[in-house]
Design a protein around this motif. Structure first.
Motif, PDB file in Angstrom:
ATOM      1  N   ASN A  38      28.275   5.774  64.004  1.00 44.10           N
ATOM      2  CA  ASN A  38      27.503   6.196  65.178  1.00 44.10           C
ATOM      3  C   ASN A  38      26.755   7.498  64.932  1.00 44.10           C
ATOM      4  OD1 ASN A  38      30.110   7.649  65.225  1.00 44.10           O
ATOM      5  ND2 ASN A  38      29.273   8.575  67.074  1.00 44.10           N
TER       6      ASN A  38
ATOM      7  N   GLY B  27      29.598   4.322  72.874  1.00 49.00           N
ATOM      8  CA  GLY B  27      28.445   3.602  73.426  1.00 49.00           C
ATOM      9  C   GLY B  27      27.338   3.434  72.397  1.00 49.00           C
ATOM     10  N   ASP B  28      26.112   3.289  72.908  1.00 45.85           N
ATOM     11  CA  ASP B  28      24.980   2.932  72.042  1.00 45.85           C
ATOM     12  C   ASP B  28      24.212   4.128  71.492  1.00 45.85           C
ATOM     13  OD1 ASP B  28      25.384   0.270  72.042  1.00 45.85           O
ATOM     14  OD2 ASP B  28      23.917  -0.197  73.609  1.00 45.85           O
ATOM     15  N   THR B  29      24.668   5.322  71.788  1.00 44.62           N
ATOM     16  CA  THR B  29      23.962   6.499  71.286  1.00 44.62           C
ATOM     17  C   THR B  29      24.290   6.724  69.814  1.00 44.62           C
ATOM     18  OG1 THR B  29      24.028   7.530  73.445  1.00 44.62           O
ATOM     19  CG2 THR B  29      23.698   8.996  71.585  1.00 44.62           C
TER      20      THR B  29
ATOM     21  N   ARG C  98      19.490   1.040  68.808  1.00 46.36           N
ATOM     22  CA  ARG C  98      20.359   2.069  69.396  1.00 46.36           C
ATOM     23  C   ARG C  98      19.525   3.227  69.941  1.00 46.36           C
ATOM     24  NH1 ARG C  98      25.311   0.509  66.840  1.00 46.36           N
ATOM     25  NH2 ARG C  98      25.395  -1.611  67.638  1.00 46.36           N
TER      26      ARG C  98
ATOM     27  N   ARG D 213      33.330   0.926  68.203  1.00 48.64           N
ATOM     28  CA  ARG D 213      32.276   1.958  68.280  1.00 48.64           C
ATOM     29  C   ARG D 213      31.703   2.011  69.688  1.00 48.64           C
ATOM     30  NH1 ARG D 213      27.690   0.923  70.221  1.00 48.64           N
ATOM     31  NH2 ARG D 213      27.688  -1.033  69.068  1.00 48.64           N
ATOM     32  N   ASP D 214      31.452   0.832  70.250  1.00 49.24           N
ATOM     33  CA  ASP D 214      30.892   0.765  71.601  1.00 49.24           C
ATOM     34  C   ASP D 214      31.864   1.375  72.619  1.00 49.24           C
ATOM     35  OD1 ASP D 214      29.048   0.048  73.578  1.00 49.24           O
ATOM     36  OD2 ASP D 214      30.133  -1.810  73.995  1.00 49.24           O
TER      37      ASP D 214
ATOM     38  N   ASP E 258      32.342  -2.686  65.404  1.00 47.54           N
ATOM     39  CA  ASP E 258      31.216  -2.392  66.298  1.00 47.54           C
ATOM     40  C   ASP E 258      31.673  -2.371  67.760  1.00 47.54           C
ATOM     41  OD1 ASP E 258      28.427  -1.824  66.441  1.00 47.54           O
ATOM     42  OD2 ASP E 258      28.139  -3.806  67.322  1.00 47.54           O
TER      43      ASP E 258
ATOM     44  N   HIS F  72      25.807  -1.019  62.713  1.00 41.98           N
ATOM     45  CA  HIS F  72      26.384  -2.233  63.303  1.00 41.98           C
ATOM     46  C   HIS F  72      27.747  -2.549  62.696  1.00 41.98           C
ATOM     47  CE1 HIS F  72      23.123  -3.581  65.946  1.00 41.98           C
ATOM     48  NE2 HIS F  72      22.403  -2.805  65.150  1.00 41.98           N
TER      49      HIS F  72
END
Ligand code: SF4
Length: 375
Positions: free
Chosen positions: A309, A47-49, A346, A42-43, A39, A305
């Motif tokens: 993504n 990011g959070d998209t 997200r 991934r961030d 995770d 999580h």
């Protein structure tokens, strides 16, 4: 924080240099530590998209000369859709705001490249903006053999006819040992790699899939991912990696497994595969897609999580996984996808096939519902 993951392994992951041994070691780490690290990457990568595409699957026939033992979709005498019938489905897709059509079908003995070119040309003639994400490496390989032209030339012609990108399906597990058992008449590992490399060289990006959870070993799964990573290092033409758990129902490979007391992969194992793929592909392939059709909506949401993504497409119709026992539906609405993404904390965003933002013909950008924002 990631005390069970060695510092040097994490350092290699940040640099995009994880090895096969690292990946095998990661599979032994307590799952929530593995998920937390995936995770984090991934961030760093996206990011959070969380993205999705509004698309339509069109399977033009279930008739197939293939012999894949994992397939519950093929028939000997299924109907073959005419170009007009395919176009009716494309029109419906366009009305539903789809930006992509994904067209695949069984391998027909008598049709060569002209058939595939005809489909692409008909779509582009009526809908020049519709993205054609179609024809697996196996279909291209098969059509080029029937038409007696090299794969490279077949791809060049398909591109000229309007093919934009290809699904990286038919990969299953890229191991000739495994392929001999589950799909002996399908293209071999080196042939799949070559079709994909040639597609990228022809300006046709692809996705890359992995169908796991049947006769392959853990090592063969990791080798598969490393083969994909090597292609990406060379060509940069892979848009996303899509792990697909095997559906063991209504097909000979699955029936044998079930007789032996083995069933579909447990959800925890699926999530570990998604997490390890995020870590192995860090710095190479930014997008790891969870299949809501295969995983189910709730596990797909949770996978956000664990390194994923992207939630793939709205589909509108799906028959391949359904035939093999998937029971999570054939379509999903944009509202429900966005609900799932918001529920995971997200930010949802509709994307094009090539992970660009969606622009409407009016020049406006499509509203991202739920968060009230225009991107
Ligand atoms: S997986 Fe594809 S090529 Fe194999 S039998 Fe099924 S439809 Fe045919």
């Amino acid at each position: 924080m990631n005390s069970k993951i060695p510092e040097d392994l994490m350092e290699r992951a940040y640099q995009g240099k994880c090895t096969k041994e690292d990946a095998l070691q990661l599979l032994e780490v307590p799952p929530f530590e593995l998920f937390r690290f995936a995770d984090e990457l991934r961030d760093l990568a996206v990011g959070d998209t969380v993205t999705y595409v509004v698309n339509r699957n069109i399977n033009f026939t279930s008739r197939c000369v293939g012999t894949c033992g994992f397939c519950a979709f093929r028939t000997n005498n299924g109907k073959v859709l005419s170009i007009e019938e395919i176009m009716e489905k494309v029109r419906d897709a366009e009305k539903a705001n789809a930006t992509e059509v994904c067209i695949q079908g069984g391998l027909l003995p008598e049709v060569g490249l002209d058939f595939y070119q005809g489909i692409a040309e008909a779509i582009k003639a009526e809908f020049p903006e519709m993205h054609i994400h179609s024809f697996s490496p196996m279909e291209v390989y098969h059509a080029s053999r029937i038409s007696e032209i090299p794969v490279k030339e077949a791809l060049r012609r398909l591109k000229r006819s309007g093919l934009d990108t290809m699904p990286g399906t038919a990969a299953e597990i890229l191991s000739d040992r495994v392929r001999k058992i589950i799909c002996p008449s399908k293209l071999k590992t080196a042939e799949w790699v070559e079709v994909v490399r040639q597609a990228h060289a022809a300006g046709i990006p692809t996705t890359a899939t992995m169908m796991y959870g049947h006769v392959e070993t853990r090592e063969e799964r990791i080798d598969h991912m490393l083969i994909i990573r090597d292609i990406q290092k060379e060509t940069g033409g892979i848009t996303e990696f899509v792990p697909l758990p095997f559906m063991p129902y209504n097909n000979p490979v699955g029936e044998k497994m079930i007789r032996e007391g083995r069933y579909a992969t447990p959800g925890l194992e699926d999530l570990k595969i998604y997490a390890v793929s995020r870590i192995l592909f860090h710095g190479h392939v930014d997008n790891i897609q969870a299949s809501w059709v295969k995983l189910g909506k709730k596990l797909a949401q949770f996978s956000l999580h664990c390194g994923t993504n992207d939630l793939g497409g709205t589909l509108m119709e799906e028959s391949i996984s359904r035939s093999a026992g998937a029971c999570h539906g054939e379509m999903i609405t944009v509202d429900e996808l966005e609900w799932m993404i918001h529920g995971a904390g997200r930010i949802p965003k509709e994307r094009t096939t090539l992970y660009r933002r969606v622009e409407l013909a009016s020049g406006n950008l499509r509203k991202i519902s739920g968060c009230g924002a225009y991107e």
